[in-house]
Motif scaffolding. Structure first.
Motif, short mmCIF file in Angstrom:
data_model
loop_
_atom_site.label_atom_id
_atom_site.label_comp_id
_atom_site.label_asym_id
_atom_site.label_seq_id
_atom_site.Cartn_x
_atom_site.Cartn_y
_atom_site.Cartn_z
N ALA A 57 0.81 -1.14 0.20
CA ALA A 57 0.03 -0.03 0.03
C ALA A 57 0.91 1.27 -0.07
CB ALA A 57 -0.91 -0.05 1.22
N ILE A 58 1.95 1.02 0.20
CA ILE A 58 3.11 2.26 0.43
C ILE A 58 4.09 2.25 -0.65
CG2 ILE A 58 4.72 3.16 1.87
CD1 ILE A 58 3.34 1.70 4.39
N SER A 59 4.70 0.98 -0.92
CA SER A 59 5.71 1.20 -1.93
C SER A 59 5.14 1.12 -3.46
CB SER A 59 6.38 -0.37 -1.82
OG SER A 59 5.62 -1.34 -1.91
N TRP A 60 3.84 0.59 -3.66
CA TRP A 60 3.30 0.77 -4.99
C TRP A 60 2.11 1.76 -4.88
CZ3 TRP A 60 5.72 -1.28 -8.90
CH2 TRP A 60 6.48 -2.17 -8.78
N GLY A 61 1.35 1.57 -3.83
CA GLY A 61 0.29 2.77 -3.62
C GLY A 61 0.95 4.14 -3.67
N TRP A 62 1.75 4.60 -3.06
CA TRP A 62 2.27 6.10 -3.00
C TRP A 62 2.47 6.49 -4.48
CZ3 TRP A 62 2.59 9.87 0.51
CH2 TRP A 62 3.60 11.17 0.05
N PRO A 63 3.43 5.81 -5.25
CA PRO A 63 3.66 6.35 -6.66
C PRO A 63 2.55 6.15 -7.71
CG PRO A 63 4.81 4.13 -6.44
CD PRO A 63 4.25 4.66 -5.09
N LEU A 64 1.55 5.19 -7.41
CA LEU A 64 0.45 5.10 -8.30
C LEU A 64 -0.66 6.36 -7.94
CD1 LEU A 64 -1.51 3.38 -10.13
CD2 LEU A 64 -2.30 2.35 -8.32
N ILE A 65 -1.00 6.50 -6.70
CA ILE A 65 -1.74 7.64 -6.56
C ILE A 65 -1.13 8.93 -6.77
CG2 ILE A 65 -3.35 8.59 -4.63
CD1 ILE A 65 -4.08 5.72 -5.46
N SER A 66 -0.06 8.92 -6.45
CA SER A 66 0.67 10.25 -6.97
C SER A 66 0.69 10.88 -8.36
CB SER A 66 2.04 10.18 -6.38
OG SER A 66 2.56 10.17 -4.99
N ILE A 67 0.52 9.77 -9.23
CA ILE A 67 0.31 10.19 -10.60
C ILE A 67 -0.87 10.75 -10.79
CG2 ILE A 67 -0.10 9.14 -12.97
CD1 ILE A 67 2.11 7.05 -12.16
N PHE A 68 -2.14 10.07 -10.05
CA PHE A 68 -3.44 10.71 -10.42
C PHE A 68 -3.52 12.06 -9.64
CE2 PHE A 68 -4.72 6.03 -10.52
CZ PHE A 68 -5.23 5.98 -11.70
N ILE A 69 -2.80 12.30 -8.47
CA ILE A 69 -3.01 13.55 -8.07
C ILE A 69 -2.35 14.52 -8.90
CG2 ILE A 69 -2.30 14.93 -6.01
CD1 ILE A 69 -2.33 12.24 -4.10
N LEU A 70 -0.98 14.24 -9.43
CA LEU A 70 -0.22 15.19 -10.31
C LEU A 70 -1.37 15.40 -11.67
CD1 LEU A 70 2.22 16.64 -10.95
CD2 LEU A 70 2.99 14.45 -12.33
N ILE A 71 -2.10 14.56 -11.99
CA ILE A 71 -2.99 14.90 -12.96
C ILE A 71 -3.82 16.02 -12.57
CG2 ILE A 71 -4.79 14.14 -14.46
CD1 ILE A 71 -3.06 11.53 -14.58
N ILE A 72 -4.46 15.84 -11.49
CA ILE A 72 -5.34 16.66 -10.80
C ILE A 72 -4.82 18.14 -10.82
CG2 ILE A 72 -6.62 17.60 -8.65
CD1 ILE A 72 -7.08 14.25 -8.21
N GLY A 73 -3.45 18.21 -10.40
CA GLY A 73 -2.62 19.31 -10.17
C GLY A 73 -2.44 20.14 -11.53
N LEU A 74 -2.25 19.12 -12.26
CA LEU A 74 -1.88 19.76 -13.82
C LEU A 74 -3.12 20.47 -14.23
CD1 LEU A 74 0.08 17.11 -15.25
CD2 LEU A 74 1.03 19.53 -14.77
N CYS A 75 -4.38 19.95 -14.24
CA CYS A 75 -5.57 20.47 -14.59
C CYS A 75 -5.93 21.89 -13.73
CB CYS A 75 -7.02 19.53 -14.19
SG CYS A 75 -6.79 18.05 -15.32
N MET A 76 -5.39 21.85 -12.33
CA MET A 76 -5.61 23.22 -11.68
C MET A 76 -4.59 23.87 -12.06
SD MET A 76 -6.44 21.18 -8.13
CE MET A 76 -6.76 22.84 -7.22
N SER A 77 -3.58 23.58 -12.48
CA SER A 77 -2.51 24.50 -12.95
C SER A 77 -3.15 25.64 -13.91
CB SER A 77 -1.25 23.98 -13.31
OG SER A 77 -0.53 23.49 -12.14
N GLU A 78 -3.68 24.65 -14.97
CA GLU A 78 -4.13 25.62 -16.08
C GLU A 78 -5.26 26.69 -15.78
OE1 GLU A 78 -5.70 24.24 -20.53
OE2 GLU A 78 -6.83 23.58 -19.08
N LEU A 79 -6.18 26.44 -14.64
CA LEU A 79 -7.11 27.26 -14.15
C LEU A 79 -6.62 28.43 -13.27
CD1 LEU A 79 -9.59 24.27 -13.17
CD2 LEU A 79 -9.95 26.00 -15.08
#
Length: 509
Positions: A57-79
């Motif tokens: 949940a940590i070694s694989w979960g962290w990078p996996l969820i981080s990618i999704f959060i980065l996508i959210i952040g990129l959408c918000m950066s445009e805004l």
């Protein structure tokens, strides 16, 4: 972009320059980097991932969820590039949609920011409690009562810093970045070189743990589709609050590009640094039985793998990092309160939208800190035999749900606008469509998971049911959502029109 150009752009969006525009682009990045704080979330919610999934949940979960959060952040950066205002996501929603979108976004955002302030400062107090206990040789009792007392003290200190020293906050944000970088590096180095032995690569990347009480062990549908996703709260909570870049955009020079860049970069660098830090935790987690006995508490790793002085040093490094994080949370929360009140949405809005002679929203700071203390009162009680109140994880869940649902609304509205949207200098181009869809789906899924019971004993009818185990996040979020919906239906829709202009004409070039 000059300060005059920033003020002109703000006037085009309907507001006169009231807050002091003294922050650099690095300071803008620093506030979100500090709020994300790998020295806070990685420590305080480590046990949530350990108990619900274990190492994977940590070694694989962290990078996996981080990618999704980065996508959210990129959408918000445009805004934020298109709309660099202190109201941030509330302003975006009201502008791209209707007043009702701004109404719900603003309240969800405000609830999330107050909850994240409460959770971070309570986590800071918890680690300070332990650190003082260790430094005094047990002379200071690390009790829940003392933790709450320290929590109130930390909240008061953060309020005072935010009220009396606007320029000091900017400086401390910059210092905070380097403290997080250097502090995390020191912790990783200690965990690499000090322990006599380490866990295997197989343990770190393949082992599973299920201490949740749900399911029949570490396999099967309940584990993979319920228990493990609950462990992802570690990542989703740690990497949040990055909307702070938008909330301080009216205080940032060159905000249309600096705030957009600061937002996504704070997520990216935190994700990398956090993963390295968490992997160091897992490789040092050699006494699994003791860690399980302490409920997955990260401190059990330090206490079993290191000498007492080194363990105390790690507690102290994390505590200071969390103090910086909480200070930044109060800054972001108060700017959102100020901006939402400026548009008449908060009861007593004239009081909360005032700024003092130093151009600081003092009343907004005080109000937010008081509410943060009140919603954390249940943390004075913990389940029998436990030192960690479920109320802490409930406040964490409220923060995640409130903030990410608030992010969802403007991202969905931007997706709906399509080519009608007028981007700022930082834009996603044609990639916005797929990225916005991914962001929306991820937010809906995590919001459902984090209102679920954390333990079987939190489910009414269970033979071991106890109120101290109940995740009251869905109750509080549900009550608030119903309340603001009724408020809108019965009253606000007749007078709330969204952002109010505070300028009558644009400044002369």
């Amino acid at each position: 972009m000059t300060t005059e150009e920033d003020s002109k752009r703000l006037a085009e969006l309907g507001y006169k320059q009231e807050l002091a525009r003294t922050w650099s682009g690095f300071s803008n990045f620093a506030i979100s980097f500090s709020i994300i704080s790998i020295l806070a979330g990685c420590f305080t919610t480590f046990g949530q991932a350990w108990n619900n999934g274990g190492p994977i949940a940590i070694s694989w979960g962290w990078p996996l969820i981080s990618i999704f959060i980065l996508i959210i952040g990129l959408c918000m950066s445009e805004l934020v590039s298109a709309y660099p205002t202190a109201g941030g996501i509330y302003w975006w929603a009201a502008t791209m949609g209707k007043p009702i979108h701004g109404w719900f976004t603003g309240w969800l955002n405000l609830i999330g920011l107050i909850a994240v302030t409460a959770s971070v400062d309570y986590g800071c107090a918890t680690f300070l409690n332990i650190t003082i206990n260790r430094l005094t040789g047990g002379g200071w009792e690390a009790s829940l009562g003392n933790a709450f007392l320290l929590f109130v003290i930390v909240l008061v200190l953060h309020a005072l810093i935010n009220i009396y020293s606007h320029r000091l906050i900017s400086l401390l944000q910059n210092i905070s970045v380097w403290w997080h970088v250097a502090g995390a590096a020191i912790v990783v180095a200690i965990l690499i070189f000090a322990p006599s032995h380490h866990q295997t690569v197989g343990f770190v990347f393949t082992d599973t743990i299920n201490n949740s009480g749900f399911g029949s062990g570490e396999g099967g549908i309940p584990f993979w589709f319920y228990v493990l996703p609950l462990g992802f709260l570690l990542t989703q909570y740690t990497i949040t609050g990055f909307d702070a870049c938008a909330h301080v955009s009216e205080e940032t020079q060159g905000a249309s590009t600096a705030a957009a860049r600061g937002l996504w970069q704070s997520i990216f660098y935190s994700a990398i640094g956090g993963w390295i830090l968490l992997l160091a935790f897992l490789f040092a987690a050699t006494n699994v039985d003791e860690i399980n006995k302490q409920g997955g508490f990260v401190g059990a790793i330090f206490e079993t793998a290191l000498s007492s002085p080194l363990a105390t040093a790690i507690f102290a490094i994390s505590t200071i990092g969390q103090f910086f994080c909480g200070m930044s949370c109060v800054t972001s929360m108060s700017r959102m309160t100020y901006a939402f009140s400026r548009d008449g949405a908060v009861p007593g809005w004239r009081l909360w939208s005032k700024v003092d002679r130093n151009r600081t929203p003092v009343n907004a700071i005080l109000a937010g800190c008081v509410v943060a203390a009140l919603i954390t009162l249940p943390a004075l009680w913990a389940p029998p035999g436990s030192t960690t109140p479920v109320a802490f994880l409930a406040v964490v869940s409220i923060a995640v749900i409130g903030l990410y649902l608030a992010f969802l609304i403007p991202i969905w509205l931007r997706l709906r606008m399509g080519d009608k949207f007028r981007p700022g200098p930082w834009t996603l181009g044609r990639k916005y469509r797929v990225m916005c869809w991914i962001a929306c789906v991820e937010i809906v899924i995590i919001s459902i998971y984090f209102i679920m019971p954390i333990k079987p004993s939190a489910i009414p009818g269970n033979e071991n049911f106890t109120w101290t185990d109940v995740n009251y996040a869905p109750v509080l979020v549900g009550v608030v959502l119903i309340g603001i919906a009724l408020w809108w239906t019965l009253s606000a829709k007749h007078w709330f029109t969204g952002p109010r202009r505070t300028v009558d004409e644009l400044p002369m070039p």
